[in-house]
Write an enzyme that holds these catalytic residues in place. Sequence first.
Site, short mmCIF file in Angstrom:
data_model
loop_
_atom_site.label_atom_id
_atom_site.label_comp_id
_atom_site.label_asym_id
_atom_site.label_seq_id
_atom_site.Cartn_x
_atom_site.Cartn_y
_atom_site.Cartn_z
N LYS A 187 0.71 -1.13 0.21
CA LYS A 187 -0.11 0.03 -0.10
C LYS A 187 0.57 1.31 -0.20
O LYS A 187 0.76 1.36 1.16
CB LYS A 187 -0.88 -0.02 1.12
CG LYS A 187 -1.74 0.43 0.79
CD LYS A 187 -1.74 2.25 0.39
CE LYS A 187 -2.34 3.14 1.87
NZ LYS A 187 -1.74 4.52 2.28
N GLU A 262 8.08 1.63 11.81
CA GLU A 262 9.19 2.00 11.33
C GLU A 262 8.75 3.43 11.29
O GLU A 262 8.01 4.12 10.42
CB GLU A 262 10.16 1.68 10.16
CG GLU A 262 10.35 0.46 9.89
CD GLU A 262 12.41 0.78 10.72
OE1 GLU A 262 12.57 1.40 11.10
OE2 GLU A 262 12.24 -0.08 11.68
N CYS A 296 13.70 10.12 6.70
CA CYS A 296 12.86 9.86 9.00
C CYS A 296 14.39 10.59 10.08
O CYS A 296 14.07 10.43 10.79
CB CYS A 296 12.29 8.74 9.29
SG CYS A 296 13.39 6.95 8.32
N GLU A 393 8.65 16.30 15.08
CA GLU A 393 9.16 16.25 13.63
C GLU A 393 8.75 17.34 12.74
O GLU A 393 7.17 17.04 12.64
CB GLU A 393 8.90 14.56 13.51
CG GLU A 393 9.39 14.14 12.50
CD GLU A 393 8.58 12.72 12.14
OE1 GLU A 393 8.30 12.73 11.63
OE2 GLU A 393 10.21 12.14 11.12
P1 NAD Z 1 1.48 9.26 7.27
O1 NAD Z 1 2.26 8.32 8.78
O2 NAD Z 1 0.77 10.17 7.34
O3 NAD Z 1 1.89 7.67 6.35
C1 NAD Z 1 2.42 6.73 6.16
C2 NAD Z 1 1.61 5.57 5.80
O4 NAD Z 1 0.62 4.88 6.19
C3 NAD Z 1 1.00 6.07 4.26
O5 NAD Z 1 0.74 4.75 2.70
C4 NAD Z 1 -1.11 6.63 4.50
O6 NAD Z 1 -1.78 6.17 3.47
C5 NAD Z 1 -0.46 5.06 5.43
N1 NAD Z 1 -1.98 5.71 6.33
C6 NAD Z 1 -2.22 6.59 6.81
N2 NAD Z 1 -3.65 6.76 7.57
C7 NAD Z 1 -3.17 5.39 8.18
C8 NAD Z 1 -4.12 4.40 8.96
N3 NAD Z 1 -4.91 5.09 9.39
N4 NAD Z 1 -4.40 3.40 8.92
C9 NAD Z 1 -3.21 2.21 8.18
N5 NAD Z 1 -2.30 2.91 6.89
C10 NAD Z 1 -2.11 4.76 7.41
O7 NAD Z 1 3.24 9.41 6.94
P2 NAD Z 1 3.67 9.57 5.63
O8 NAD Z 1 3.89 11.47 6.01
O9 NAD Z 1 3.28 9.66 4.24
O10 NAD Z 1 5.24 10.09 5.91
C11 NAD Z 1 6.01 10.76 7.19
C12 NAD Z 1 6.45 10.18 8.50
O11 NAD Z 1 7.04 8.49 7.99
C13 NAD Z 1 6.95 11.28 9.31
O12 NAD Z 1 6.89 10.87 10.45
C14 NAD Z 1 8.79 10.12 9.30
O13 NAD Z 1 9.76 10.27 10.33
C15 NAD Z 1 8.54 8.44 8.58
N6 NAD Z 1 9.28 7.92 7.90
C16 NAD Z 1 9.33 7.15 9.29
C17 NAD Z 1 10.88 6.00 8.31
C18 NAD Z 1 11.35 4.66 9.39
O14 NAD Z 1 12.21 4.23 8.65
N7 NAD Z 1 11.69 5.30 10.11
C19 NAD Z 1 11.56 6.04 6.83
C20 NAD Z 1 10.22 6.82 6.45
C21 NAD Z 1 9.11 7.96 6.53
#
Ligand code: NAD
Length: 491
Positions: A187, A262, A296, A393
């Site tokens: 997804k 993550e 991240c 963040e």
């Molecule tokens: P997000 O949490 O908004 O979305 C991440 C994913 O989750 C997307 O595919 C989104 O559609 C999905 N999602 C959203 N709501 C959901 C729900 N209720 N149930 C299941 N899935 C859902 O994050 P983002 O804006 O896409 O990415 C930024 C974040 O990701 C930052 O916090 C960043 O630190 C983190 N990140 C972490 C790592 C790591 O390896 N630790 C790597 C990259 C990004």
Amino acid sequence: MTENSAFGPLVHDGSMLIDGEWVPSADGRTLPVIDPGTEEQVGAVALGSPADVDRAVAAARAAHVQERWMGMSAQQRSATMWRLSDLIAENVDELARLESLDVGMPEPTAQAMIAEAVNMYRYFAGWADKVYGVSAEIGPAQMRFQGFTRKEPVGVAALITSWNAPMIGNAMKLAPALAAGCTTVLKPSEEAPLSTLALGGLALAAGIPAGVVNVVPGSGPVVGAALTAHADVDKVSFTGSTAVGKQIVQAAAGNLKKLSLELGGKSPMIVLPDADIEAAVPALAVGMFWNSGQICTAGTRLLVHEDIAAEVADGVAAASRAMKVGYRTDPGVELGPLVSRRQLERVEGYVAAGREQGATVLTGGRRLGEKGYYYEPTVLTDVDPSMTVVREEIFGPVLGVVSYADVDEAVALANDSSYGLASSVWTRDINNALTVARKLKAGRVNINIHRAGGVQLPIGGYKQSGWGRECGPEGIAEFLETKSVVTRMWA
Ligand code: NAD
């Protein structure tokens, strides 16, 4: 399905991948794809619904039960994964074009990320035939048992990723999941679905059987939530924000899915007074601003000894001003726009809050131009550890500089965060570096570099940066169950 001219040959217009077929969503809805560098819509992909999640999970379950993938020999799976890595490498230009169109990053940045993804498929292809357990003889002499453990795929894995580096995010999950023998539903983020769709097609072309890799683009609250609550999904591997990670923990409780999370970070870069400042300054700027800070592990808190704080802050500000921000295909561009209007407004909001709370904008602090979501690399000084810009963040190009008086204070400041993902220490003295490394509560500590690492070593979070690890041997363990088999031995 027709080929979308903007999306090229690897992405099928308005379709998702379920059970080896390109299909429209069950309700026919589509998701617009916006170029963040121009704010223009460049096409649309299928927008998944709960019915599509059911179809994809059923396909992955059937592929698992019929052992279409885990039933192949480990050597065959390894060779097939290597073929996938070759296909990704052969299509690097096209994949980089899609990734940069979706996310906004310059094409060379996308190419570097895809090269790293290729490494990840190759590394885990090598693991496929090295998954085995231990054996043990048990019991007293009069009734002995011979036992051993089997390592088995956890089953159907939902792989949910963020938008900031989709090809790498996918590789960190899909490569170990495949090496473990799992079947999957990917997804991608609604902000950047293109390269994940292309990856699904390449997996099929490499010979991975239908139903093993399914791709359902869609919104988090609909497709993501349906996947994480689904009774027939065994495992969720998630990359995204800590807030959504907490929702997933609750959604997964119904059938107690295995979870890897993550999540976010607020990673410190600690510059000790004996650091090589000249060498450190450009690397600190890259550690913070690479991919416009949308990483991240980005080093968003610069902790500098008070004697050198002004010199280091000025140096990083100058290095960041020298970084060329612009459209993804323009020559020499190092940083692209932010991914979306929402992200731009988020960054603007945080910088405004920083100003209100007393921070000084040493450089940056403004949107660039009026079209496209460009934002200047920004360095904030006079930053107090209690300020929002230091605690939360931002996930954009905003660095907060905090000075400290001694190394104990530096460690205390570094650990004063609900996150614990990455960190770096800058010093000429290896003993100082290792002493600080031991005390930091973070899943990664880099020395004299911030942005470094490889698939060989695990990455993951302490505290609210997550559960579990990706990459390295730990990365494949996240997709395996352990079964103990014990047989009685007759005297
Ligand atoms: P997000 O949490 O908004 O979305 C991440 C994913 O989750 C997307 O595919 C989104 O559609 C999905 N999602 C959203 N709501 C959901 C729900 N209720 N149930 C299941 N899935 C859902 O994050 P983002 O804006 O896409 O990415 C930024 C974040 O990701 C930052 O916090 C960043 O630190 C983190 N990140 C972490 C790592 C790591 O390896 N630790 C790597 C990259 C990004």
